[in-house]
Write a protein that holds these residues in place. Structure first.
Motif: not given
Ligand code: G3P
Length: 222
Positions: A92, A94, A97
């Protein structure tokens, strides 16, 4: 992995592919040996096996897909990164995601294999949500500070302390890393003083003319 931890995400920079990854790994190994601080790398998939083979530092994947091995094309199951020699994976980020369901699948999959999970979070609420899944680490990285020159430790210490408290409340076994714009020993010291066990960083090391000098500075106040 012993704390404090400096985890360097090599991302997909031109400077960190192939030979560039080896150059950074060589520097990371030297600085880890000199300082006694744990330095781990998360290279591109193709570089996981060569880095693992040539250097004695922990290697993470940047991602893997929440799938079982089988009829999929162009995807990366956990078994591929494990076989290549990764000890764990980011989840996950940024820049990649996932849904909460896929984060849970991946945390569980790593746990089943005895591997290390590091789930990235963009704010305190997300830290709280992902910490309940019981990953080994949550890395708090405000997206607007990623790749910049001002670190989260300078710009937003509250998000670090907020994340440490949120993680502690959700699951006291989860360790928190600080990320985004980390570039100096002072940033790392602030991160640790605020209750995290280390840092997740990329550009300050990857884009440096001398990655070893930057790594030496990063660990200098620990
Ligand atoms: O995964 C590390 C990251 O997103 C932070 O990047 O370049 O701000 O150190 P950077």
């Amino acid at each position: 992995i012993k704390s404090p931890v400096v985890l360097v995400n090599l991302k997909c920079y031109q400077e960190s592919v192939g030979h560039g990854a080896h150059r950074i790994a060589q520097a990371a190994q030297e600085v880890a040996e000199e300082s006694g601080v744990s330095i781990a790398l998360a290279p591109m998939y193709m570089d996981i096996h060569p880095i693992k083979h040539h250097f004695g530092i922990p290697v993470f994947a940047q991602h893997f897909d929440p799938i079982s091995p089988g009829a999929h094309t162009g995807r990366i199951p956990l078994t591929a990164i494990k076989t290549a020699g990764a000890v764990g994976s980011l989840i996950n980020h940024s820049e990649y995601r996932l849904s909460i369901a896929d984060i849970e699948t991946n945390v569980q999959a790593l746990r089943n294999e005895g591997m290390i999970s590091c789930v990235c979070s963009n704010n305190v609420a997300t830290t709280s949500a992902v910490a309940t899944l019981g990953p080994d680490y949550v890395a708090i990285e405000p997206p607007e500070l990623i790749g910049g020159k001002i670190s989260v430790a300078e710009a937003n210490p509250e998000i670090i302390t907020g994340s440490v408290q949120a993680a502690l409340k959700a699951n006291p076994d989860v360790k928190v890393l600080t990320g985004a714009g980390i570039h100096s020993g002072k940033c790392v010291k602030t991160a640790v003083d605020l209750g995290t066990v280390g840092v997740l960083l990329a550009s300050s090391v990857v884009k440096a003319e001398d990655p070893g000098a930057v790594l030496r500075d990063l660990v200098s106040l620990l």
